[in-house]
Design a protein around this motif. Structure first.
Motif, PDB file in Angstrom:
ATOM      1  N   ALA A 133       0.827  -1.210   0.000  1.00 10.98           N
ATOM      2  CA  ALA A 133       0.000   0.000   0.000  1.00 10.98           C
ATOM      3  C   ALA A 133       0.858   1.255   0.000  1.00 10.98           C
ATOM      4  CB  ALA A 133      -0.927  -0.011   1.209  1.00 10.98           C
ATOM      5  N   VAL A 184       1.441   4.256  -2.974  1.00 12.50           N
ATOM      6  CA  VAL A 184       1.126   5.671  -2.804  1.00 12.50           C
ATOM      7  C   VAL A 184       2.376   6.544  -2.732  1.00 12.50           C
ATOM      8  CG1 VAL A 184       1.061   5.804  -0.268  1.00 12.50           C
ATOM      9  CG2 VAL A 184      -0.499   7.205  -1.631  1.00 12.50           C
ATOM     10  N   SER A 244      -6.463   9.798  -6.419  1.00 11.97           N
ATOM     11  CA  SER A 244      -5.843   8.589  -5.864  1.00 11.97           C
ATOM     12  C   SER A 244      -5.650   8.722  -4.356  1.00 11.97           C
ATOM     13  CB  SER A 244      -4.497   8.304  -6.550  1.00 11.97           C
ATOM     14  OG  SER A 244      -3.533   9.304  -6.254  1.00 11.97           O
ATOM     15  N   TYR A 291      -7.125   6.282  -1.545  1.00  9.14           N
ATOM     16  CA  TYR A 291      -6.155   5.762  -0.588  1.00  9.14           C
ATOM     17  C   TYR A 291      -6.617   6.006   0.852  1.00  9.14           C
ATOM     18  CZ  TYR A 291      -1.880   5.813   2.247  1.00  9.14           C
ATOM     19  OH  TYR A 291      -0.950   5.617   3.235  1.00  9.14           O
ATOM     20  N   MET A 351      -5.540   1.695  -6.247  1.00  7.98           N
ATOM     21  CA  MET A 351      -6.200   2.062  -4.996  1.00  7.98           C
ATOM     22  C   MET A 351      -7.684   1.699  -5.021  1.00  7.98           C
ATOM     23  SD  MET A 351      -4.050   3.108  -2.848  1.00  7.98           S
ATOM     24  CE  MET A 351      -2.293   3.435  -2.948  1.00  7.98           C
TER      25      MET A 351
END
Length: 412
Positions: free
Chosen positions: A223, A227, A337, A341, A393
């Motif tokens: 994750a 990001v 995004s 997220y 995401m």
């Protein structure tokens, strides 16, 4: 302390930390220039991709276990001591198997690789110590100390960056080292009670803790890489490897991701509340807490997207200076995004609270596959990475929601 009061307490510290981060970034972008800041952005992406991905689960799992023990009136120090051992082991593994090899791949030569590896590993160690401590603080509901720690980290960054700027330091590596120094000093000054106790008490069996952590570390690392690895991937895809595209991407990302600082205040107190609902087998309260958080996240994300659409390029120039540039569309995609997220930041702790560690890891592995596939689109590197972030995401958010609803159904 309630979710609202705990969030507000931590929000004060995080608000200062957010402001300090932008001051630190503003000083660094201007001191280093677009090309020098591009090198710094590779360090930043490596640390807050792999490093934060490894460290964040320490907070989540430590918070969950400390909250369970504190709720029963039991001593939580053995859990913290066990968390420290597990964090040390997993941090060392991540450093040797991931951080150092990536530093070598992303470097231009041996000297560059050594300094990137050293500063990145030091920051990884600092992040691990900080997030284990924050997990103990949030799980035991010491939210004021939590707020002081993050605020102190921000203050130390500002002071250090100011000193480096006055001294006209133009190398990115002292600024990178400052990240580690601020983390470690903040932990020593605010979490010494927990660390001193960890040396005195007997630890629990490490196996169950590691079993839970490994799955969630995999999920969280993927994750955070998705990001935060944007500048690194742009750097790799950009044909002009000496260009400033990665630096401009990071400068824009720091604008688009402003909401993450606000949400972090909620995330710190979310797991203890969800764990309490699970212990009571109160599915209705669990759903109510999660729905409230997701509604707030959605509203916050919509505001951020609108702000980036209206003033994204101007805000980036205000933060970093006129030498940094990114199209408005890409800044908006970064905000989109970030919004999705933020939903995963709420959904992943919710999945951890109902012990869905392994399924969470599977969801993020699928999301990573989507990211890699979309990065191969025949468009520019910045646009490809942005589209890949939105797609991956969204995949993760849908998957996490599905496994949470399935698990919560058992408590109905």
């Amino acid at each position: 302390m309630s979710l609202r009061k705990g969030s507000l307490t931590i929000a004060v510290g995080l608000a200062f930390f957010a402001g300090a981060t932008y001051v630190f970034t503003g000083v660094t972008t201007r001191a280093l220039g677009p090309v020098g800041f591009s090198e710094f952005s590779v360090f930043w992406g490596l640390v807050y991709g792999v490093g934060l991905g490894v460290a964040l689960p320490f907070e989540q799992e430590t918070s969950r276990r400390v909250a369970e023990l504190s709720g029963r009136g039991d001593d939580a120090e053995p859990v913290f001591a066990t968390a420290v051992r597990a964090a040390g082991l997993l941090t060392a593994v991540a450093a040797v198997l991931v951080v150092v090899p990536l530093a070598i791949v992303l470097s231009r030569g041996t000297g560059h690789a050594v300094v990137l590896a050293v500063t990145s590993v030091a920051a990884l160690a600092g992040l691990s110590a900080a997030y284990v401590t924050r997990g103990a603080l949030s799980g035991s509901r010491h939210f004021l100390t939590y707020a002081v720690q993050v605020g102190m980290e921000g203050l130390l960054r500002i002071v250090g960056a100011g000193v480096l700027a006055v001294l006209a330091v133009r190398s990115p590596w002292p600024y990178a080292a400052l990240v580690s120094v601020a983390l470690i000093l903040a932990v020593l000054l605010t979490g010494w009670h927990w660390w001193r106790g960890a040396r005195r008490v007997a630890t629990h069996d490490l196996s169950p803790y590691l079993a839970a952590l490994v799955a969630i570390v995999i999920a969280s690392t993927i994750a955070q890489c998705l990001v935060n690895f944007g500048p690194v991937v742009v750097h790799l895809l950009d044909k002009d490897r000496s260009g400033a595209a990665a630096g401009s991407f990071l400068a824009a990302a720091l604008i688009a991701r402003t909401p993450t600082f606000a949400f972090a205040a909620v995330q710190a107190v979310l797991i203890p509340r969800l764990v309490e609902a699970v212990v009571r087998r109160d599915a209705a309260d669990y759903r109510r807490i999660l729905a409230t958080v997701l509604a707030g996240v959605t509203a916050l994300s919509l505001v951020a997207v609108a702000l980036c659409a209206a003033a994204g390029p101007w805000l980036m120039h205000l933060l970093a200076g006129p030498g940094y540039d990114l199209p408005r569309t890409d800044i908006v995609l970064l905000a989109v995004s970030t919004g999705v997220y933020l939903m995963t930041l709420a959904l992943q702790p919710a999945a951890v609270a109902v012990s869905q560690h392994r399924r969470t890891a599977i969801v993020w592995i699928v999301a990573a596959t989507v990211f890699v596939a979309l990065c191969l689109l025949p468009v520019g590197p910045v646009r490809a990475v942005n589209v890949a972030m939105v797609g991956s995401m969204t995949t993760a958010a849908v998957g996490l929601w599905a496994i949470i609803m399935r698990a919560v159904g058992r408590y109905s």
